[in-house]
Write a protein that holds these residues in place. Structure first.
Motif, PDB file in Angstrom:
ATOM      1  N   UNK D  10     -54.764  26.024  64.641  1.00  0.00           N
ATOM      2  CA  UNK D  10     -53.651  26.659  64.723  1.00  0.00           C
ATOM      3  C   UNK D  10     -52.215  25.740  63.900  1.00  0.00           C
ATOM      4  N   UNK D  34     -60.142  28.583  54.910  1.00  0.00           N
ATOM      5  CA  UNK D  34     -59.456  29.630  55.835  1.00  0.00           C
ATOM      6  C   UNK D  34     -59.477  29.194  57.293  1.00  0.00           C
ATOM      7  N   UNK D  36     -57.319  27.778  58.959  1.00  0.00           N
ATOM      8  CA  UNK D  36     -56.103  27.519  59.943  1.00  0.00           C
ATOM      9  C   UNK D  36     -55.262  28.961  59.880  1.00  0.00           C
ATOM     10  N   UNK D  37     -55.065  29.387  61.303  1.00  0.00           N
ATOM     11  CA  UNK D  37     -54.004  30.379  61.422  1.00  0.00           C
ATOM     12  C   UNK D  37     -52.902  29.941  61.508  1.00  0.00           C
TER      13      UNK D  37
END
Lengths: 648, 346, 343, 140
Positions: D10, D34, D36-37
């Motif tokens: 996060x 990809x 990481x949000x």
């Protein structure tokens, strides 16, 4: 439970190329609270927006998430779309699945999974959004311009000529800034003073402009439309109304100090007028160098002053003003001598900086327009101009390009040749940056018509030898070592933000960039606005720039200020801090951290001045009891977003 | 069934009980607690009172009641999670703690039996130990109808006779354990019996703390609900939950849904201990709290134990283990509070 | 040498003059070694006051009750509360002043210097006495304690049974007071963070094992929070055992309650609770050690606070409770704050 | 072959610098993993320690807080408060034995798309050998 609609944009193949938008739509349609999910090829297109409007109406949506490009691009678009369908605009949030997802990943499965999480996180957020209305505030229709150089003068005149009152504050005894020191200006070679002084006079005579020289902004509070300013007016000890400019005082003054106007090439007395055309036209007693204000200490100037204009009892005054907009035009200074010792700057009298050379060229300068060496007042026959002295040197000096030096060096070399036709001008340069109307032609003229010798390369050593200044360097085009026995060296010294600009920026609460120049709100789209609303930037305070650019930005800043001052009321983003008074214990920690003084304690609880609050949320992270939150991005919302981001 | 077991044979007996999960008091740093015994050799019955009572084994602080989830078709699935029926033994149960379980039995029994509690309770055999000397300086079991050798609630009571344990079994569950170690147990001699009687008699004398005239307290409390007495007595209370969480008879619980995923929905319904000393215990959603301050919460603790419970079940809801006294951060002493209440206004 | 009579005299005087509402001090308990909090309203009751090496409590905790009571009353008695404080406790008062939880006029501070010793650690003493029950502790003549047990009196070197925090104390006499009893003795603390060494020097995985075992024990009785004078929030963000809800609280606000952690006393949830407590006490904890003393499961919670106290000192040169006029640790910064951990 | 462990990260990005920097990475079509949000907040100064504890509690394998460079904060000084707060959180998490790699902070300006990309790449690389973060996550 809210009724949320989710709209997933393909953005052609920009998103759909790497993100399975159908899957995102399907997954989101199952998410709790989502009653409508749809994808469309270009959500921002008219038909795309209509789909959103129809869905809001048909499905009675009370909140909308658009999964598309960055909110910096279309947030306003979709908020307006939602608004036109009868929704409060703050019930619309953007899920950025393009810049932060489809454009940076290749694996479709993983990018799709990420896009789903981003979209769900936005849904979780919007579910807790509250409808908000912009906050309105009245406007004080008066502007403050800080800095009386060409930029400040231009802004002040533009504002005043539009009919708004202006307070122009300048810390020096006269306005005019650096431009008044210049000889002639590129590329037209008109006399700098000749074109500036009419503007200076206009300022001094303008009924709408209150000119405050020898003054400094001491404190600022308030917010856009309603700033409160405290201005310190330093005592000049000379009453300008009584002073007849007879100049008797300077004749008796026993103190001689370097003259700032001539950059130390001449001296001045402790009581002085900076230059003959100074505005306001009056003398100033420089208390730092005066032997003392008591008549026993000296008192000679007062003795000879027939009109009795000299008043030793003058005291500093603090003047409070209210203004609606502020323009900061604090200008530049040259790179400090101490930091540029490798070129013998500050060590050898005949190594000059650009502004000193301007004074030598100036008809009103120390040599009355003759180019003479400061050391022996002989005419220099070989002059070396060194460009990028302190600029474009990230290791030792400033990383940035000072921008104006290429042009003024060409001008210097050219003017030198006009004064000393049999002399030789050399210019060491890295490359020539002459973008600008008639600029390239100007440089060519210097080379072709005036025979200025341009040498591409860096100077390795500058030292004095038998009355000459030896300049060693390499011409990188020919690869040859070059040694010049110069009579004079002129450095195109880097421009720096003017001294004290950092402190002022802190008082104004406007940001600076890494070099100390004032930061614009957006490098491309908001180049004259500071990050603090209601404060604008003009001239070299924001970045090095030449006169036409400074003037253009000054007018731009004035226009921006006018756009505020001409309003009846101003509107402010309502995503501001909100206090839960039940939880607040009044510890005041949030008050301490607030960058905008928007918080205050009243009866043991915190209060938010919504107009001052910019919604940064530093208060909320500081509060130990979650008693303060930014509307529509509360801790609860972030908590939900974290959950969604982790697939929970 | 009454038998005698030589101390040296004790580990062997425990070994024979391998099919059971065995709990015993174990030392963790400076204190004792009941934990699963991994090695039969290390059961040490020379222990001080544990911080938490064996209540935590039959009524754990956290237990899952059910699991729930939604399927792709948005159908809610609920799955009851009953505790596994593992036969277990708790060694070294103090008579006060065993008696306490008979009280929680009443609460979780009644007309509707709590299946979670009873699954564990029924599969647990309690092996007690006579308190030859009080395991805590604040023991006062005698004052609340208990004794250091009470058999109430126990399946087996062991009494330390020096080199052997006098072992009395009172239930089938107890007999079963003895039978598993049949060869190790001897029939007690007359001397053993005499020694036992003496130790039991002496054990009572060693209890130093007591409440005088306990029986006078419940009727007295009836009229004290609105008394300012509680304000005075609770002045130094800090509102923590030690007294109730450590109490072997306190049994209040809370239920929460712990959602692990909200899309699709997934989670568990969990039961955890709750605590009447916490302000939210009686907080209404309206914001009204009938027990708004620490005085009313101290009153609740005392009245529940010495008035309401007595009225309902004819028993004090206190077995005199002394934990709340020993561990109270500010020395609030239930004996003192009760005696003051008894003498209040007279 | 601290003269208890001096304290009693002063206490009686201010009660008689009506200068204070009441006095919070220590009195002998009917049972056990530790004195207990006393709330003295009448001058004649000052005789109950005691001062001995077992006066461990940080009485400033009870200023919360006083404040709560005052906010509820229509015409509250605005006179100060007399309060007996040790050096560490006085720093708590400074933090409460810094955070405007109390005003200087709310307290009349009866400061007592710990001089060359401090308060004892019950567990250390119990080990020293090998099972004998201590009934009373007194200050001896020479930096020692005189302990009364069932078998009579014993002298013990204070250093042997002093609580850990007293060995690391940076303010053994009150830093703010109205009356000071005892002397401002000089004393050298070699390393105020010595007790941390043991855990800090462990390899990361061992440290994790240690803390997991400790935090797993937590039964969330919240005694550590309840006893803490700095944990004066009406509602703790870490969990919601207390809701600040009034009849006027809008439904929307009730719905905004965040569940940062579950009620289940399992490792992951316990960690969130203890993290939040530690981080919220950073720059505020004055190391009175009460949280650790009251923990029924002997979790060394003090270390978490001590660790952040150490970091605050080393990274930001900040110490809690010495200057009530300074902004607190996390509501201030310096341009030169370290950032070597930032990419 | 077992599937490679993909850490869940996060990232709390401030709106004006780091989020804009990540937008720039997007505009420049830089590629990064990809994992990481991003959660865009107004300022790094608004990142409460609770967000970080909560992210680990909810199963994050790594948490990133990214803000404007010192002196560059849109809100003038929010990032300075963040720097101090995050330093303390980091020390605390490391003290109980959480791997230091799991919680990171970076300064990424609006112009630093390249840097953002690198920060994420490095972060993912550093987390992979550590495996899933089980220490603080809620047991399910």
């Amino acid at each position: 439970m809210k009724r949320t609609g989710v709209f997933v944009c393909h953005c052609g193949i920009n998103i759909a190329g790497t993100v399975d938008v159908k899957k995102v739509t399907k997954d989101l349609s199952k998410h709790k609270g989502v009653v409508h999910a749809e994808d469309y090829v270009y959500a921002c297109s008219d038909p795309g927006q209509n789909i959103i409007i129809d869905a809001i109406k048909e499905k009675n949506l009370d909140s909308v998430v658009v999964a598309c490009c960055s909110p910096t691009l279309h947030e306003t678009t979709f908020r307006n779309t939602s608004k036109s369908a009868g929704l409060n605009e703050f019930q619309c949030e953007i899920a950025n699945i393009r810049e932060q997802c489809s454009w940076v990943h290749k694996d479709m499965e993983k990018a799709t999974d990420k896009a789903i999480k981003i979209a769900k996180s936005a849904v979780q957020r919007v579910r807790r959004n509250e409808p908000l209305e912009p906050i309105s505030v009245p406007v004080t229709r008066k502007a403050l311009v800080i800095g009386g150089g060409i930029a400040g003068i231009q802004s002040a005149l533009d504002l005043a000529n539009t009919g708004f009152e202006v307070i122009l504050v300048e810390r020096a005894p006269s306005i005019g800034g650096h431009m008044i020191q210049l000889s002639e200006t590129f590329p037209t070679l008109d006399c700098s003073q000749c074109i500036l002084t009419p503007k200076m006079v206009e300022v001094s005579k303008h009924p709408k402009i209150k000119l405050m020289t020898y003054s400094e902004v001491q404190d600022i509070s308030g917010y856009v439309g309603n700033f409160k300013v405290k201005i310190l007016k330093k005592p000049t000890y000379v009453d300008p109304d009584k002073c007849t400019l007879c100049d008797e005082c300077t004749k008796v003054c026993p103190v001689v100090v370097p003259n700032e106007f001539d950059l130390g090439l001449t001296g001045r007395r402790a009581i002085y007028i900076p230059f003959p055309q100074a505005i306001p036209a009056t003398f100033t007693l420089d208390i730092k160098h005066c032997p003392g204000l008591l008549p026993i200490a000296c008192g000679k100037c007062a003795d000879v002053c027939e009109p009795e204009a000299i008043d030793y009892d003058m005291k500093p005054e603090i003047i409070e003003e209210e203004v609606g907009a502020i323009i900061v035009a604090t200008g530049y200074d040259l790179y400090e001598k101490e930091r540029l010792t490798e070129y013998g700057y500050g060590k050898y009298a005949d190594v000059l900086d650009g502004l000193q050379f301007e004074r030598l060229l100036s008809a009103s300068g120390p040599t009355m327009g003759k180019v003479l060496r400061p050391s022996d007042r002989k005419e220099p026959k070989e002059v070396v101009f060194i460009q990028c002295a302190g600029s474009r040197d990230p290791e030792l000096h400033c990383a940035y390009c000072s921008k104006i030096c290429c042009m003024y060096t060409a001008k210097h070399a050219m003017l030198y040749k006009h004064h000393v036709p049999d002399g030789q001008a050399y210019v060491f340069y890295i490359d020539i940056r002459s973008g600008g109307k008639d600029y390239e032609e100007f440089v060519q003229r210097a080379v072709e018509e005036d025979g200025v010798l341009y040498l591409r390369g860096k100077v390795s050593k500058v030292f004095e030898d038998k009355g000459k200044i030896k300049v060693w360097g390499v011409d990188t085009l020919t690869g040859k070592d070059i040694e010049i026995d110069a009579d004079m060296v002129v450095l195109a010294t880097a421009t720096r933000p003017s001294k004290g600009a950092d402190e002022l920026a802190k008082k104004l609460k406007i940001a600076m960039d890494r070099d100390g120049f004032l930061a614009e709100a957006h490098p491309k789209l908001r180049p004259v606005e500071s990050v603090t609303s209601g404060m604008f930037l003009a001239g070299a305070a924001q970045a090095p720039k030449d006169i036409p650019e400074a003037v253009a930005q000054a007018s731009g800043a004035a226009a921006k200020a006018i756009s505020i001052l001409s309003q009846e009321k101003l509107f402010h983003a309502p995503t501001v801090a909100k206090v839960n008074v039940n939880l607040c214990t009044g510890c005041g920690m949030c008050v301490e951290v607030c960058p905008y003084d928007a918080l205050s304690l009243k009866d043991g609880k915190v209060e938010v001045n919504e107009v001052l609050c910019e919604g940064c949320g530093t208060c909320s992270a500081t509060c130990l009891r979650a008693a303060i939150n930014v509307k529509n991005l509360t801790a609860l919302q972030v908590n939900e977003m974290i959950k969604a981001a982790l697939g929970g | 069934m009454e038998k005698v077991l030589l101390k040296k044979d004790f580990p062997q007996w425990v070994k024979k009980l391998e099919s059971y999960t065995i709990y015993s008091p174990q030392k963790e740093g400076d204190f004792w607690n009941y934990e699963v015994t991994k090695n039969s050799e290390i059961i040490d019955l020379d222990y001080l009172n544990t911080v938490l009572s064996p209540k935590k084994i039959v009524f754990p602080q956290r237990e899952v009641l059910l699991e729930f989830s939604t399927s792709d078709e948005d159908e809610l699935k609920v799955n009851e999670v009953l505790p596994e029926e593992t036969q277990s033994i708790i060694f070294g149960v103090r008579p006060c703690d065993a008696k306490a379980l008979t009280l929680t039995d009443k609460v979780f029994g009644g007309d509707i039996k709590d299946p979670y509690y009873w699954k564990r309770r029924n599969s647990t055999t309690l092996v007690g130990l006579t308190c030859n000397t009080p395991p805590s300086s604040n023991c006062f079991c005698i004052s609340v109808d208990g004794s250091p050798h009470s058999k109430e609630g126990l399946d087996i009571l062991m009494t330390d006779l020096g080199d052997k344990y006098y072992t009395e079994s009172f239930t089938k569950k107890g007999d079963a354990l003895l039978n598993l170690g049949k060869a190790l147990f001897k029939t007690p001699t007359a001397k053993d019996k005499k020694d036992l009687e003496k130790i039991k008699a002496d054990s009572k004398k060693k209890i130093k703390r007591q409440i005088k005239e306990t029986a006078k307290i419940p009727p007295k409390l009836k009229d004290m609900f609105d008394s300012s007495f509680w304000d005075e007595e609770s002045l130094s209370c800090i509102r923590c939950g030690i007294c109730t969480y450590l109490c072997p008879t306190c049994h209040c619980f809370d239920m929460n849904d712990e959602v692990t995923s909200s899309s699709p929905i997934q989670g568990e319904r969990v039961r955890t201990w709750d605590n009447c000393q916490f302000p939210d215990f009686t907080m209404h959603s309206s914001g009204h709290n009938p027990r708004p301050d620490k005085a009313s919460r101290l009153r609740q603790r005392i009245l529940h134990k010495f008035q309401y419970f007595v009225e309902l079940y004819k028993n004090y809801q206190c077995t005199g283990c002394g934990r709340c006294i020993s561990k109270c951060p500010v020395g609030i002493d239930i004996i003192e509070v009760l005696e003051k209440a008894r003498d209040h206004g007279s | 040498m601290v003269n208890l009579e001096e304290l009693k005299k002063e206490a009686a005087q201010i009660l008689k003059e009506g200068k204070v509402k009441y006095i919070i001090g220590f009195q002998r308990s009917s049972n056990g070694l530790l004195p207990v909090p006393a709330f003295i309203k009448k001058p004649e009751d000052v005789e109950k006051l005691v001062w001995d090496p077992a006066c461990v409590h940080n009485l400033t905790l009870f200023l919360q009750d006083d404040k709560n009571k005052k906010t509820k009353e229509k015409e509250p008695d605005e006179r100060p509360v007399g309060i007996v404080v040790k050096g560490c406790d006085s720093r708590a008062i400074n933090v409460l002043l810094q955070e405007e939880f109390i005003k200087r006029d709310d307290v009349y501070i009866l400061g007592i210097s710990c001089e060359n010793t401090g308060v004892l650690d019950e567990k250390k003493l119990a080990k020293k006495l090998k099972g004998k029950k201590a009934k009373k502790a007194e200050f001896g003549e020479k930096d020692d304690f005189v302990i009364t047990t069932e078998d009579g009196k014993i002298k013990i070197e204070a250093q042997e049974v002093l609580s850990e925090r007293c060995l690391e104390c940076k303010a053994h006499f009150p830093v703010i007071y109205d009356v000071l009893i005892g002397e401002k003795t000089k004393r050298n603390v070699e390393d105020p963070f010595k007790s941390l060494e043991k855990t800090e020097s462990l390899p990361a995985e061992e440290r994790w094992k240690f803390w997991k075992e400790q935090i797993e024990k937590c039964i969330r009785c919240y005694a550590c929070r309840s006893v803490c004078p700095m944990c004066y929030c009406d509602e703790c963000v870490a969990d919601t055992i207390s809701f600040v809800v009034t009849p006027d609280t809008p439904a929307e606000e009730k719905a905004q309650k965040i569940k940062w952690l579950e009620k289940s006393p399992v490792s992951s949830e316990n960690f969130v609770y203890h993290f939040v407590r530690a981080i919220h006490l950073s720059g505020r904890c004055i190391d009175c050690g009460e949280c650790e003393r009251v923990c029924p499961l002997d979790i060394p919670v003090r270390f978490l606070n001590k660790k952040l106290e150490k970091e605050a000192k080393e990274l930001f040169d900040y110490e809690a409770g010495f200057d009530p006029d300074k902004p607190s640790l996390v509501s201030s910064f310096k341009d030169e704050d370290p950032e070597d951990f930032i990419k | 072959m077992a599937e490679e462990f993909e850490p869940k990260i996060v990232a709390f990005l401030c709106k004006w610098c780091s989020s804009a920097g990540s937008d720039l990475a997007g505009v420049s079509r830089m590629e990064y993993p990809p994992n990481v949000i991003p959660i865009t907040v107004m300022c790094s100064g608004s990142v409460s320690p609770l967000y970080i504890f909560s992210a680990f509690n909810k199963g994050a394998d790594g948490v990133l807080v990214s803000g404007c460079h010192p002196g560059d904060c849109h809100y003038i000084k929010g990032n300075y408060y963040a720097r101090r707060r995050i330093a303390l959180v980091k020390k605390l998490l490391e003290y109980v034995g959480l791997e230091p790699e799991r919680f990171q902070m970076s300064w990424v300006s609006a112009a630093e798309g390249v840097k953002y990309t690198q920060v994420i790449k490095d972060f993912v690389q550093e987390l992979k050998p550590l495996g899933p973060q089980k220490k603080l996550r809620r047991t399910q």
